[in-house]
Design an enzyme around this catalytic site. Structure first.
Site, PDB file in Angstrom:
ATOM      1  N   HIS A 200       1.862   8.709   3.717  1.00  0.00           N
ATOM      2  CA  HIS A 200       1.061   9.606   2.883  1.00  0.00           C
ATOM      3  C   HIS A 200       1.891  10.124   1.707  1.00  0.00           C
ATOM      4  CE1 HIS A 200      -1.879  12.440   1.694  1.00  0.00           C
ATOM      5  NE2 HIS A 200      -0.941  13.355   1.681  1.00  0.00           N
ATOM      6  N   CYS A 498      -2.823  -7.203  -3.099  1.00  0.00           N
ATOM      7  CA  CYS A 498      -3.503  -5.915  -3.241  1.00  0.00           C
ATOM      8  C   CYS A 498      -2.891  -4.834  -2.359  1.00  0.00           C
ATOM      9  CB  CYS A 498      -4.998  -6.048  -2.959  1.00  0.00           C
ATOM     10  SG  CYS A 498      -5.359  -6.466  -1.251  1.00  0.00           S
TER      11      CYS A 498
END
Ligand code: PEP
Ligand code: MG
Length: 566
Positions: A200, A498
């Site tokens: 995160h 990606c």
């Protein structure tokens, strides 16, 4: 790891190393996240002195309402994944199961603080046993406990202080609620002891565009106010750096970053080889924002992120509306790669995820969910086709977690029957090794380096202590990317990347040199990647690829690529 500082630095300085996440140099006094509510305040509060259990439960309910509202307010001003996680936290704090556990624990006496602690511990044990993202939610639960206790005892919520001067935020790990609303003018760099390139903290640092190093052993020993120099490209944190010397380095780095931000596309190497830079998006809002950046389209629309808080599967029409919001900003600009639901494991979706799996990362996730529930995929494809028809956008559709050619073939058939262009993600090593055969049945491949790294290195991408393994620079991961890109070049079909690797400007050069045709990343990262690519020739990229593929470990690979580009 601790090493001596390079010459020219303060003799008392020494350097810690970790995984570099966002390039750039920043310096300032360290600030810590306050994690605990003052023990004195907790002791003063005691059992709260409530006359009945109902009164104590009412105090808990009030604290829940307050904390949930705080999360909701933060979610409203956050973007993308951070907003999703905060919304999920607002749901978690209101969880009925948690409330029942608190009510039960109140029966044992001790008051609401003790009851909240007992209930949270009970849930943490369950989540930790489940592993994957559920284990990561244990961090969120502990954060929720701190916030509930702070409210109950009348203390301010713990979290990131507002520093008076631009500072470096140092933490063991950061929860989404710690980082939402961070001001990049006040917090100039992020450094954590735990966490990897997909943590995160890394996601937030990329969004803010501030230097970041994660997985730095010993960094929490840095004392509050100690002056530190962070190099987000080298992955170092220098303690006791000389502020005057640091100032010069920071200024030079800032000027370089400003230059990067001036890059406006279109993406090409210095010798004019055109490349595609695409955006990763989560919803209509992030798609709209991405369309303001110099991108050639969307390379990854993570549809499951639209449904994290949904108990029931939305109907086809509602799904079509949601997808149209993402397609619309790009209706006249490139293509949009829509990924079908990647539910399960680290992205639990109430209406799709299989409960109670022993090992959810290796379980029924992604495309595998469609085998037992084909209607789920069929309805989603109907909705994507409807949205594509309504907006006129060029929608490509890809499946996550494909392991066999038969799966790819079956998926391609149902996608083509709706007039859409099929592709699959390369996230499982088997898909990379069979890239040639995959490309016989689909029109494009997209390499998801986050999962490809996890499955190649057998290292949980959410494990805070395995950052050295969950690094896409690992030579084994690079070999699989090269095999996949090579297969695409041979048959002339697009092969993109990606995963988070695409957002690393240095690695991007090597990926392009391997033959990757597009790079898709957080829109915020596009300018630094585009700028880096514009300064090197295709020949230099090929040399970078060769250098990276010959290296023995991530550190050597980074060094070798740097050398190959000069
Ligand atoms: C990946 O695995 O690299 C990827 C792009 O998918 P996600 O991060 O959503 O699993
Ligand atoms: Mg993935």
């Amino acid at each position: 790891m601790t090493t001596e500082t390079p010459s020219g630095s303060d003799p008392g300085a020494h350097s810690l190393s970790g995984t570099p996440v966002v390039a750039g140099i920043a310096a300032g006094p360290a600030v810590h996240v306050t994690t605990d509510v003052s023990p004195e305040a907790v002791a003063r509060f005691g059992d709260g002195g409530f006359a009945t259990e109902d009164e104590a439960l009412a105090a808990y309910d009030e604290a829940v309402a307050f904390v949930a509202e705080t999360f909701t307010e933060k979610a409203a001003v956050a973007h993308g994944p951070a907003a999703e996680v905060l919304t999920a936290s607002a749901g978690l704090v209101r969880d009925k199961g948690l409330r029942s556990a608190v009510a039960k624990a109140l029966g044992s006496g001790g008051g609401p603080v003790a009851a909240v602690h007992a209930a949270v511990e009970q849930f943490v044990t369950v989540f930790t046993t489940m592993g994957g993202l559920m284990a990561e939610r244990a961090t969120d639960l502990r954060d929720i406990e701190r916030r509930l206790v702070a409210r109950l005892v009348g203390e301010p919520a713990p979290g990131v202080p507002t520093p008076l001067v631009p500072s470096v935020l140092v933490a063991s790990d950061l929860a989404p609620s710690d980082t939402s609303g961070l001001d990049a003018d006040q917090v100039v760099a992020l450094v954590t002891e735990r966490g990897g390139p997909t943590s995160h903290t890394a996601i937030i640092a990329r969004q803010l565009g501030i230097p970041c190093v994660v997985g730095v052993p010993g960094v929490t020993d840095v004392v509050e106010g100690e002056y530190v120099l962070v190099d987000g490209e080298a992955g170092t944190v220098v303690r006791g750096a000389d502020p005057d010397e640091a100032r010069g380095l920071v200024e030079a780095s800032r000027a370089e970053r400003e230059l990067l931000q001036a890059w406006a596309g279109p993406a090409a190497t210095a010798d004019g080889v055109r490349l595609q830079l695409l955006a990763n998006v989560a919803d209509g809002r992030s798609s709209q924002r991405a369309s303001d950046e110099p991108v050639d389209g969307v390379g990854l629309f993570r549809t499951e992120l639209c449904f994290l808080d949904r108990a029931e599967e939305p109907g086809v029409d509602e799904q079509a509306d949601i997808y149209a919001q993402v397609l619309n900003p790009f209706r006249d600009r490139g293509h949009v790669v829509v990924r079908t639901l990647d539910a399960g494991s680290d992205k639990p979706i109430a209406f799709a995820t299989h409960e109670g799996e022993e090992n959810p990362a290796l379980g029924v996730r992604g495309l595998r969910l469609a085998f037992g529930n084909p209607g789920l995929l069929e309805r989603q494809l109907d909705a994507i086709a409807l949205a594509a028809g309504r907006t006129g956008a060029d929608a490509w559709v890809m499946a996550p977690m494909v392991a066999t050619v038969a799966e790819a073939e079956q998926f391609a058939a149902v996608v083509r029957s709706r007039g859409l262009k099929p592709g699959v993600m390369v996230e499982v090593p088997s898909a990379a090794l069979l890239a040639h055969q995959m490309l016989e049945v689909v029109d494009f491949l997209s390499i998801g380096t986050n999962d490809l790294t996890q499955y190649t290195m057998a290292a949980d991408r959410t494990a805070a202590d395995l950052a050295h393994l969950t690094d896409p620079w690992q030579p084994a991961v690079l070999q699989l990317i090269a095999i996949t890109a090579h297969a695409g070049a041979e048959v002339g079909k697009p092969v993109g990347v990606c995963g988070e690797a695409a957002a690393d400007p240095l690695l991007a050069t090597a990926l392009v040199g391997m033959g990757v045709t597009s790079l898709s990343m957080a829109a915020r990262a596009v300018r630094s990647v585009g700028s880096q690519l514009s300064r090197v020739t295709m020949g230099a990229c090929e040399a970078a690829a060769e250098a990276a593929l010959s290296a023995r470990d991530p550190r050597a690979a980074r060094e070798a690529v740097r050398r190959a580009l000069v």
